[in-house]
Motif scaffolding. Structure first.
Motif, PDB file in Angstrom:
ATOM      1  N   LEU A 153      -1.788  -4.438  -3.753  1.00  6.37           N
ATOM      2  CA  LEU A 153      -0.665  -5.073  -3.186  1.00  6.37           C
ATOM      3  C   LEU A 153      -0.483  -4.717  -1.500  1.00  6.37           C
ATOM      4  O   LEU A 153      -0.052  -5.534  -0.728  1.00  6.37           O
ATOM      5  N   ALA A 154      -0.746  -3.482  -1.323  1.00  4.17           N
ATOM      6  CA  ALA A 154      -0.745  -3.153   0.013  1.00  4.17           C
ATOM      7  C   ALA A 154      -1.726  -3.752   0.912  1.00  4.17           C
ATOM      8  O   ALA A 154      -1.589  -3.901   2.200  1.00  4.17           O
ATOM      9  N   ARG A 155      -3.032  -3.716   0.394  1.00  8.28           N
ATOM     10  CA  ARG A 155      -4.165  -4.809   0.893  1.00  8.28           C
ATOM     11  C   ARG A 155      -3.662  -5.885   1.286  1.00  8.28           C
ATOM     12  O   ARG A 155      -3.933  -6.653   2.195  1.00  8.28           O
ATOM     13  N   LEU A 156      -2.784  -6.619   0.491  1.00 11.00           N
ATOM     14  CA  LEU A 156      -2.394  -8.066   0.767  1.00 11.00           C
ATOM     15  C   LEU A 156      -1.226  -7.912   1.728  1.00 11.00           C
ATOM     16  O   LEU A 156      -0.792  -9.078   2.172  1.00 11.00           O
ATOM     17  N   GLY A 157      -0.707  -6.783   2.096  1.00 13.93           N
ATOM     18  CA  GLY A 157       0.406  -6.816   3.251  1.00 13.93           C
ATOM     19  C   GLY A 157       1.608  -6.469   2.652  1.00 13.93           C
ATOM     20  O   GLY A 157       2.758  -6.671   3.503  1.00 13.93           O
ATOM     21  N   ALA A 207      13.747 -13.120  -3.649  1.00 13.67           N
ATOM     22  CA  ALA A 207      12.483 -13.800  -4.013  1.00 13.67           C
ATOM     23  C   ALA A 207      11.727 -13.034  -5.206  1.00 13.67           C
ATOM     24  O   ALA A 207      11.647 -11.852  -4.976  1.00 13.67           O
ATOM     25  N   ALA A 208      11.448 -13.664  -6.119  1.00 15.12           N
ATOM     26  CA  ALA A 208      10.763 -13.242  -7.140  1.00 15.12           C
ATOM     27  C   ALA A 208       9.421 -14.003  -7.477  1.00 15.12           C
ATOM     28  O   ALA A 208       9.223 -15.219  -7.427  1.00 15.12           O
ATOM     29  N   ALA A 209       8.289 -13.126  -7.489  1.00  9.31           N
ATOM     30  CA  ALA A 209       6.926 -13.688  -7.723  1.00  9.31           C
ATOM     31  C   ALA A 209       6.492 -13.251  -9.102  1.00  9.31           C
ATOM     32  O   ALA A 209       6.491 -12.057  -9.397  1.00  9.31           O
ATOM     33  N   VAL A 211       3.331 -12.739 -11.430  1.00  8.01           N
ATOM     34  CA  VAL A 211       2.032 -12.725 -11.348  1.00  8.01           C
ATOM     35  C   VAL A 211       1.159 -12.531 -12.583  1.00  8.01           C
ATOM     36  O   VAL A 211       1.807 -11.833 -13.366  1.00  8.01           O
ATOM     37  N   ASP A 212       0.205 -12.748 -12.529  1.00  6.00           N
ATOM     38  CA  ASP A 212      -0.844 -12.506 -13.513  1.00  6.00           C
ATOM     39  C   ASP A 212      -1.428 -11.111 -13.557  1.00  6.00           C
ATOM     40  O   ASP A 212      -1.858 -10.345 -12.638  1.00  6.00           O
ATOM     41  N   GLY A 213      -0.589 -10.170 -14.798  1.00  5.53           N
ATOM     42  CA  GLY A 213      -1.004  -8.915 -14.790  1.00  5.53           C
ATOM     43  C   GLY A 213      -2.380  -8.582 -14.620  1.00  5.53           C
ATOM     44  O   GLY A 213      -2.949  -7.418 -14.115  1.00  5.53           O
ATOM     45  N   ARG A 214      -3.354  -9.249 -15.238  1.00  2.69           N
ATOM     46  CA  ARG A 214      -4.544  -8.995 -15.326  1.00  2.69           C
ATOM     47  C   ARG A 214      -5.245  -8.911 -13.746  1.00  2.69           C
ATOM     48  O   ARG A 214      -6.206  -8.049 -13.431  1.00  2.69           O
ATOM     49  N   MET A 215      -4.733  -9.916 -13.013  1.00  2.00           N
ATOM     50  CA  MET A 215      -5.074  -9.773 -11.799  1.00  2.00           C
ATOM     51  C   MET A 215      -4.562  -8.788 -10.887  1.00  2.00           C
ATOM     52  O   MET A 215      -5.376  -8.409  -9.914  1.00  2.00           O
ATOM     53  N   LEU A 216      -3.616  -8.172 -11.302  1.00  3.86           N
ATOM     54  CA  LEU A 216      -2.793  -6.926 -10.436  1.00  3.86           C
ATOM     55  C   LEU A 216      -3.389  -5.787 -10.994  1.00  3.86           C
ATOM     56  O   LEU A 216      -3.466  -4.736 -10.302  1.00  3.86           O
ATOM     57  N   THR A 217      -3.764  -5.426 -12.336  1.00  5.66           N
ATOM     58  CA  THR A 217      -3.766  -4.145 -12.946  1.00  5.66           C
ATOM     59  C   THR A 217      -5.275  -3.860 -13.465  1.00  5.66           C
ATOM     60  O   THR A 217      -5.606  -2.957 -13.491  1.00  5.66           O
ATOM     61  N   TRP A 218      -6.030  -5.216 -13.506  1.00  3.03           N
ATOM     62  CA  TRP A 218      -7.335  -4.909 -14.425  1.00  3.03           C
ATOM     63  C   TRP A 218      -8.517  -4.619 -13.177  1.00  3.03           C
ATOM     64  O   TRP A 218      -8.354  -5.134 -12.195  1.00  3.03           O
ATOM     65  N   TYR A 219      -9.560  -3.495 -13.660  1.00  2.00           N
ATOM     66  CA  TYR A 219     -10.419  -3.600 -12.656  1.00  2.00           C
ATOM     67  C   TYR A 219     -11.679  -4.075 -13.499  1.00  2.00           C
ATOM     68  O   TYR A 219     -12.206  -3.355 -14.552  1.00  2.00           O
ATOM     69  N   GLY A 220     -12.386  -5.244 -12.938  1.00  2.00           N
ATOM     70  CA  GLY A 220     -13.610  -5.770 -13.858  1.00  2.00           C
ATOM     71  C   GLY A 220     -13.772  -7.069 -13.194  1.00  2.00           C
ATOM     72  O   GLY A 220     -13.568  -7.201 -12.063  1.00  2.00           O
ATOM     73  N   PRO A 221     -14.478  -8.039 -13.590  1.00  3.37           N
ATOM     74  CA  PRO A 221     -14.623  -9.143 -13.228  1.00  3.37           C
ATOM     75  C   PRO A 221     -13.575  -9.968 -12.532  1.00  3.37           C
ATOM     76  O   PRO A 221     -13.591 -10.725 -11.592  1.00  3.37           O
ATOM     77  N   SER A 222     -12.402  -9.975 -13.162  1.00  6.17           N
ATOM     78  CA  SER A 222     -11.089 -10.293 -12.516  1.00  6.17           C
ATOM     79  C   SER A 222     -11.071 -10.155 -11.090  1.00  6.17           C
ATOM     80  O   SER A 222     -10.204 -10.679 -10.241  1.00  6.17           O
ATOM     81  N   LEU A 223     -11.544  -8.825 -10.812  1.00  6.98           N
ATOM     82  CA  LEU A 223     -11.149  -8.617  -8.938  1.00  6.98           C
ATOM     83  C   LEU A 223     -11.950  -9.689  -8.021  1.00  6.98           C
ATOM     84  O   LEU A 223     -11.392  -9.507  -7.072  1.00  6.98           O
ATOM     85  N   ALA A 224     -12.837 -10.368  -8.675  1.00  6.54           N
ATOM     86  CA  ALA A 224     -13.376 -11.361  -7.296  1.00  6.54           C
ATOM     87  C   ALA A 224     -12.235 -12.441  -7.393  1.00  6.54           C
ATOM     88  O   ALA A 224     -12.317 -13.117  -6.449  1.00  6.54           O
ATOM     89  N   ALA A 226      -9.078 -12.137  -7.961  1.00  2.00           N
ATOM     90  CA  ALA A 226      -7.625 -11.647  -7.789  1.00  2.00           C
ATOM     91  C   ALA A 226      -6.937 -11.817  -6.452  1.00  2.00           C
ATOM     92  O   ALA A 226      -5.832 -12.281  -6.361  1.00  2.00           O
ATOM     93  N   PRO A 227      -7.783 -11.627  -5.262  1.00  2.00           N
ATOM     94  CA  PRO A 227      -7.154 -11.763  -3.980  1.00  2.00           C
ATOM     95  C   PRO A 227      -6.539 -13.159  -3.742  1.00  2.00           C
ATOM     96  O   PRO A 227      -5.395 -13.186  -3.346  1.00  2.00           O
ATOM     97  N   ARG A 228      -7.212 -13.985  -4.057  1.00  2.00           N
ATOM     98  CA  ARG A 228      -6.869 -15.509  -3.964  1.00  2.00           C
ATOM     99  C   ARG A 228      -5.716 -15.820  -5.098  1.00  2.00           C
ATOM    100  O   ARG A 228      -4.630 -16.348  -4.599  1.00  2.00           O
ATOM    101  N   ALA A 229      -5.747 -15.342  -6.328  1.00  2.49           N
ATOM    102  CA  ALA A 229      -4.646 -15.682  -7.095  1.00  2.49           C
ATOM    103  C   ALA A 229      -3.616 -14.929  -6.953  1.00  2.49           C
ATOM    104  O   ALA A 229      -2.403 -15.595  -6.930  1.00  2.49           O
ATOM    105  N   LEU A 230      -3.713 -13.567  -6.454  1.00  3.27           N
ATOM    106  CA  LEU A 230      -2.252 -12.866  -6.113  1.00  3.27           C
ATOM    107  C   LEU A 230      -1.658 -13.356  -4.936  1.00  3.27           C
ATOM    108  O   LEU A 230      -0.485 -13.582  -4.785  1.00  3.27           O
ATOM    109  N   THR A 231      -2.536 -13.734  -3.814  1.00  4.26           N
ATOM    110  CA  THR A 231      -1.886 -14.253  -2.603  1.00  4.26           C
ATOM    111  C   THR A 231      -1.013 -15.578  -2.987  1.00  4.26           C
ATOM    112  O   THR A 231      -0.081 -15.848  -2.362  1.00  4.26           O
ATOM    113  N   ARG A 232      -1.877 -16.378  -3.545  1.00  4.78           N
ATOM    114  CA  ARG A 232      -1.127 -17.587  -3.956  1.00  4.78           C
ATOM    115  C   ARG A 232       0.354 -17.393  -4.677  1.00  4.78           C
ATOM    116  O   ARG A 232       1.230 -18.179  -4.200  1.00  4.78           O
ATOM    117  N   ALA A 233       0.144 -16.759  -5.711  1.00  4.53           N
ATOM    118  CA  ALA A 233       1.733 -16.474  -6.406  1.00  4.53           C
ATOM    119  C   ALA A 233       2.645 -15.790  -5.705  1.00  4.53           C
ATOM    120  O   ALA A 233       3.663 -16.020  -5.837  1.00  4.53           O
TER     121      ALA A 233
END
Length: 239
Positions: A153-157, A207-209, A211-224, A226-233
């Motif tokens: 989240l810090a990397r996203l601002g 304001a409430a967002a 988010v897909d917990g897998r995009m936020l907390t999983w380290y694996g293929p979802s990391l590719a 995650a930036p787009r999905a989290l930013t959108r949400a």
């Protein structure tokens, strides 16, 4: 081909996608990739040590946060080789994933790991905003200091208002969370499943967002992805 048991859902997905056929056992919580056909050996907090030993794995994958030290000690006492990861930042996660996959026999970094690294390097942070990130309610728990999800989240601002807390996952009264007056409350769907009807109502006027917990907390293929999905949400919460 080595025989591997994974006690960590994120690592299960990473190994299964990269090295099909290597995994022989995984926890009941390992739901990705879909259709994974391996022996289930209990939960992340209560693995069946005897069942794992019966699989005769060459390696057991674990994580210092997800798995309990007594269980890991019992596995080692049974003569098993246990690789324990520590992942509290994105950079650390990328390094640990590479170490895990190499230990499982991967000859090179998989394409998804290269793409994940590139996706996060290309991130353009939004205008800085403060956030509170609950991960449980009854009692309320939030992300505190030194967490993987907090680093993403810090990397996203987004500045976690409890990033300086002495605990990694503090339990705090709802009144205190409201009084912190965050710009945004981030509500993932795991480990607690926050939904539109369960979570946002506790923070009226904020304001409430969701988010897909897998995009936020999983380290694996979802990391590719995650930036787009989290930013959108996260941006959607400010519309």
């Amino acid at each position: 081909m080595p025989r591997v048991v994974s006690l960590v859902p994120s690592l299960t997905e990473a190994v299964a996608v990269t090295l099909p056929g290597v995994l022989v056992g995984a926890t009941d919580w390992c739901g990705h990739p879909a259709g994974l056909d391996v022996v289930r050996i209990g939960g992340t907090k209560n693995p069946d040590v005897a069942a794992i030993a019966a699989l005769r794995p060459d390696l057991v994958l674990a994580n210092e946060e997800e798995n309990r030290a007594p269980d890991l000690a019992a596995l080692r006492a049974a003569g098993l080789d246990v690789l324990v990861t520590e992942i509290r930042t994105l950079d650390q996660g990328l390094r640990e994933l590479e170490r895990v996959l190499a230990a499982c026999g991967a000859p090179r970094r998989p394409r998804w790991l290269v793409e994940a690294e590139a996706a996060w390097e290309a991130v353009t942070p939004v205008e800085p905003r403060t956030a509170v990130i609950p991960i449980w309610r009854r009692p309320w728990m939030v992300l505190g200091s030194d967490t993987f999800a907090g680093d993403l989240l810090a990397r996203l601002g987004f500045r976690n208002l409890y990033a300086g807390h002495q605990e990694r996952y503090p339990r705090l009264p709802l009144d205190e969370l409201r009084a912190a007056r965050p710009d945004l409350v981030v509500l993932p769907d795991e480990p607690y499943r926050f939904t539109r009807d369960d979570g946002p109502e506790a923070f009226p006027g904020t304001a409430a967002a969701l988010v897909d917990g897998r995009m936020l907390t999983w380290y694996g293929p979802s990391l590719a992805e995650a930036p787009r999905a989290l930013t959108r949400a996260l941006r959607a919460a400010h519309r």
